[in-house]
Motif scaffolding. Structure first.
Motif, PDB file in Angstrom:
ATOM      1  N   PHE A 722      -3.217   1.888   5.065  1.00 37.77           N
ATOM      2  CA  PHE A 722      -2.335   2.454   4.047  1.00 37.77           C
ATOM      3  C   PHE A 722      -2.937   3.655   3.316  1.00 37.77           C
ATOM      4  N   PRO A 723      -4.215   3.643   2.849  1.00 37.76           N
ATOM      5  CA  PRO A 723      -4.739   4.817   2.118  1.00 37.76           C
ATOM      6  C   PRO A 723      -4.723   6.102   2.954  1.00 37.76           C
ATOM      7  N   GLN A 726      -1.173   7.310   2.739  1.00 43.83           N
ATOM      8  CA  GLN A 726      -0.622   7.519   1.411  1.00 43.83           C
ATOM      9  C   GLN A 726      -0.636   8.993   1.025  1.00 43.83           C
ATOM     10  N   LEU A 727      -1.769   9.701   1.337  1.00 44.73           N
ATOM     11  CA  LEU A 727      -1.858  11.122   0.971  1.00 44.73           C
ATOM     12  C   LEU A 727      -0.810  11.951   1.713  1.00 44.73           C
ATOM     13  N   GLN A 728      -0.621  11.655   2.993  1.00 51.05           N
ATOM     14  CA  GLN A 728       0.405  12.364   3.761  1.00 51.05           C
ATOM     15  C   GLN A 728       1.787  12.121   3.180  1.00 51.05           C
ATOM     16  N   GLU A 735       7.973   7.385  -0.274  1.00 52.65           N
ATOM     17  CA  GLU A 735       7.482   6.083  -0.728  1.00 52.65           C
ATOM     18  C   GLU A 735       7.320   5.148   0.472  1.00 52.65           C
ATOM     19  N   ILE A 736       6.126   4.537   0.573  1.00 54.31           N
ATOM     20  CA  ILE A 736       5.852   3.571   1.644  1.00 54.31           C
ATOM     21  C   ILE A 736       5.954   2.168   1.034  1.00 54.31           C
ATOM     22  N   ILE A 761       3.489   5.030  11.512  1.00 54.37           N
ATOM     23  CA  ILE A 761       3.765   5.408  10.118  1.00 54.37           C
ATOM     24  C   ILE A 761       3.733   6.920   9.973  1.00 54.37           C
ATOM     25  N   SER A 762       2.749   7.575  10.613  1.00 54.38           N
ATOM     26  CA  SER A 762       2.673   9.044  10.558  1.00 54.38           C
ATOM     27  C   SER A 762       3.913   9.677  11.162  1.00 54.38           C
TER      28      SER A 762
END
Length: 864
Positions: A722-723, A726-728, A735-736, A761-762
């Motif tokens: 997740f981290p 998160q920045l991307q 929001e994830i 996710i990306s």
């Protein structure tokens, strides 16, 4: 013939005639008495004209003539010998003069040289005349000048007058190109016509002339495109030139300004002072404005005052002294300075809220005047501690270096200090990139230094270099030839060891390396891949005959891929060859077997069924081999596509942006710099993700990834991933969502599961617009866990869904922020899901988002 020789010849001829007549008369009188009757005078007449003294006189004349002849001949021979000696001495002197000449002198007949002095041998690069005389001059003329020389030779042979000088290029013995000035004159030696030529090496002069032309062109370009107004006046203060910027500032066209006095560009209150200063400069050669920059007031064509900044430069020519005035309209700057003075409090607020590290420096004492919060945090000092320090206390460079940089800032008012090292209070060094400018601070001059922490950027650059080394290692590990060809001249730009096979790629063309030919392939059945790509604009695959460095024949399959520049122009192609010699031999053998089989079928029809079954089996096997080869080729195509385009594009973007920041840093404002740096960061991350996927995929294809399944909690793995995502997501305000308190114990390889989640996710973030959502769920189904990654993005059409997860189809789409992808992440995810005994699929409607789903087995139901 000279007069002396004519007299001698006449005397000898007269004596001989006299002697002949006397002999004839004597003979007639002695043998024929009737001669007296014929003469009518008889013997007495003969006695009257002939006596013994007559004979003595005659013989004396003859003897004297012969003596005089021999003496004259001896004198002539002595004189001739003296002339020959003088001529020989003259030749020796001429030879010494020619050999010591500073220009090359040669004598030629036709296309061969029969004489050349030492200077000519030196110019052409030969040590002795014998070696030089064996060459053909025309072969040593540069290709572009041969036609010019041939036309000159034709004119010479036709008897036309040659031009006085001809400039052409030659190729010396050592291969060097030199520029010569040729002058030729026809001469005749021993009734044979020759051409005497003089050669002067003007290579250096030609370089200087070309440099001068280039300098003049650059000067004209700079002057006409300069933002500052440039005005040139003669010694009478009359305008002789203005550039377009001057036309814009003062309102005069170039033709209107020519001949006007400079005072017409000044208000009335400045005219007398200018006239006095200009007259003094002409008389004494000293102008107080030359070399200085001052602020003044100008006057435009409409009579309006203009605040300007100007400086003068003087230069002399044979026509006299000229003055060039550089004028900058500073109206906007003046307005800005007034606004700046009115907003000191706003400046202070911006200073302390800036994310960049900023401090003000007294350039005389080198003491800190003021710092902002960012610098205090970076160095670990309080504001009070920093204000008591000098710049030498925390800049980790020697004093001379620091003083020189500060002097550059003061001299130029703005100067890029480049990369520096700051020393923190705890002793650690920090990489920063700094620039300085001279500013007004409470009515005094101060140096403002702005720096930015580039530690992370340096790390990223180091990682990129390591990745580049890794890519080079991959290419070198390929056992088949791989090389990059420049399409303009067919030369090898890059090649691995398998392609070079011990050869040097310097200057070598692809046809020389692989075909041992001096020109590209042009046969109808053996087309050049470069020409095929030029014609179609698409990758090409074809069979060729290549030869190794020992001349051994090889049958190869050539796979060629185009490389285009940013303008869409074909610059290079990548070639990857596979040795199919054995395959071709096998095909030929199969063909022979088929032919033999046909004969056997005709002769042995009763074995038809068995033969057909055997053929069917062989065809099935052949199809299986072909499918395997197509899969291998598809993998190879995907790798080369990524290397040639998807990897090259972000690296090129990163290099171009970095060069732009380095070369024009001082021209960017804060927002532009942040945008460029964010662009660099995005490109770096894209390269890193691509390299990571490429490395994982390469290891997967080579079977070097160890499959180590274990009992793991799915949401523990998701929390680790997740981290990174998160920045991307934050950059696009996405929001994830996922339930952090669920537990789902699965049996899978942790590293592979992280790669699957990161790619899915990306991919979801990539195709989701700002303020969208990405939701991750894990639900228990029949016999497995079903994980889904759902986004509110742009969705996909069915034809695009059918192209996903396929290595043989190169399909990529541009994200909502124009992010580029390779499709490799989904392919890699599919391989890893299947390796963990699961399956993956996608559900989507165009415009309504997409959901990628995959399954993993229960812990209770471990795979066998």
């Amino acid at each position: 013939m000279s007069l002396r020789y004519k007299i001698i010849s006449f005397i000898i001829l007269a004596a001989l005639c006299f002697w002949v007549i006397d002999s004839v008369v004597e003979w007639l009188l002695f043998y024929d008495s009737s001669f007296d009757e014929l003469l009518g005078k008889g013997i007495p007449y003969y006695n009257k004209i002939y006596n013994p003294m007559h004979e003595v006189l005659l013989r004396g004349i003859i003897l004297g003539s012969f003596i005089f002849f021999y003496v004259s001949t001896a004198t002539l021979l002595i004189k001739r010998k003296r002339i020959e000696d003088e001529l020989l001495d003259s030749r020796e002197k001429y030879k010494k003069l020619v050999d010591n000449s500073l220009i090359g002198i040669g004598i030629s007949k036709g296309n061969k040289v029969v004489f050349a002095n030492d200077k000519l041998l030196e110019i052409w690069g030969y040590d002795n005349f014998e070696e030089f005389a064996r060459i053909t001059i025309l072969d040593h003329i540069a290709l572009e000048d041969r036609e010019k020389i041939l036309n000159r030779m034709k004119k010479r042979d036709n008897g036309d007058n040659l031009t006085s000088h001809l400039v052409h290029k030659i190729i010396r013995k050592d291969g060097a190109i030199r520029t010569l000035e040729l002058s030729s004159t026809p001469i005749t030696i021993a009734n044979v016509k020759y051409i005497q030529s003089t050669f002067r090496d003007i290579t250096e002069r030609k370089l200087h002339e070309d440099a001068l032309k280039e300098s003049e062109t650059k000067y004209s370009s700079i002057v006409n495109s300069a933002n500052d107004a440039i005005i040139t006046a003669d010694h009478n203060s009359k305008i002789v030139f203005i550039n377009p910027s001057a036309e814009k500032v003062f309102g005069y066209s170039h033709d209107e300004a020519l001949g006007l006095p400079l005072t017409d560009l000044l208000p009335e209150r400045y005219k007398k002072m200018h006239t006095f200063s200009y007259r003094k400069a002409i008389e004494t050669g000293d102008h107080y404005l030359v070399g200085k920059t001052i602020e003044a007031i100008g006057l435009n064509k409409e009579g309006r005052d203009i605040p300007i900044e100007l400086s003068f430069a003087s230069w002399k020519t044979t026509k006299g002294t000229f003055y060039t005035c550089f004028v900058k309209d500073i109206t906007d700057r003046k307005n800005a300075e007034e606004i700046l003075l009115e907003n000191q409090e706003k400046y202070s607020a911006v200073l302390h809220q800036s994310a960049d590290n900023i401090y003000l420096l007294d350039f005389k004492t080198k003491k800190i005047i003021e710092t902002n919060d960012a610098l205090q945090k970076l160095l670990g000092y309080t504001a009070e501690e920093l204000e008591g320090l000098r710049v030498y206390d925390f800049v980790a460079h020697d004093k001379d270096n620091i003083d020189r940089k500060i002097e550059n800032v003061i001299s130029n008012k703005r100067f890029n200090l480049g990369e520096r090292y700051y020393k923190r209070k705890d002793g650690l060094l920090v990489d920063v990139e700094a620039s300085g400018s001279l500013i007004n601070y409470h009515g005094k001059k101060a140096v403002c230094i702005v720096s930015r922490d580039i530690t992370e950027r340096k790390k990223a650059e180091s990682e990129i270099r390591e990745r580049s080394k890794f890519l080079h290692s991959i290419l070198e590990s390929l056992t088949n030839p791989f090389y990059v060809i420049n399409v303009d001249d067919f030369t090898i730009a890059e090649a691995n060891s398998a392609a070079l096979n011990g050869l040097s790629k310097k200057g070598m063309t692809c046809h020389e390396m692989s075909h041992l030919k001096r020109k590209p392939c042009d046969e109808a059945d053996h087309l050049c891949p470069i020409e095929v790509i030029r014609r179609t604009g698409k990758p090409a695959r074809m069979e060729h005959i290549h030869y190794d460095s020992k001349g051994n024949r090889q049958s190869v399959e050539v796979n060629a891929y185009p490389l285009y520049d940013d303008d869409g122009e074909l610059k290079q192609i990548i070639e990857y060859t596979l040795d199919i010699t054995e395959r071709k031999a096998a095909e030929e053998e199969i063909q022979k077997l088929n032919e033999d089989l046909e004969l056997r079928v005709k002769d042995r029809t009763f074995q038809l069924q068995d033969a057909l079954e055997e053929i069917r089996f062989e065809n099935e096997e052949r199809k299986r081999v072909v499918l395997e080869l197509e899969q291998v080729n598809a993998s190879k195509d995907k790798l080369f596509s990524i290397i040639s385009h998807d990897l090259r594009s972000p690296i090129s973007s990163l290099i171009m942006t970095t060069e732009l920041l380095i070369n024009y840093y001082d021209r960017f404002d804060r927002s532009s710099l942040e945008a460029k740096l964010k662009q660099n960061l995005t490109a770096s991350k894209q390269i890193y993700n691509l390299f990571d996927n490429l490395l994982s995929w390469a290891k997967s294809q080579l079977g070097k990834i160890e499959f180590e399944p274990e009992r793991i909690d799915f949401f523990d793995v998701l929390k680790d991933v997740f981290p990174l995502m998160q920045l991307q997501a934050e950059n696009k305000k996405i929001e994830i969502l996922f339930d952090r308190y669920q537990h789902a114990e699965v049996y899978a390889d942790k590293a592979m599961l992280e790669t699957i989640l990161r790619n899915l996710i990306s991919n979801a973030i990539k195709f989701t617009s700002g303020d969208g959502k990405v939701e991750i769920k894990c639900e228990q189904t029949n016999g497995s866990f079903e994980i889904s990654v759902n986004d509110t993005g742009i969705g996909m059409k069915q034809e695009d869904i059918d192209k996903l997860f396929r290595i043989d189809v190169h399909h990529t789409s541009v994200g909502t922020d124009k992010e580029k992808g390779t499709g490799l992440g989904l392919i890699l995810s599919k391989e890893f899901v299947e390796k963990n005994n699961g399956k993956i699929w996608v559900e989507s409607q165009f415009g309504k988002g997409a959901t990628f789903k995959f399954t993993l087995p229960y812990v209770e139901e471990l795979p066998v």
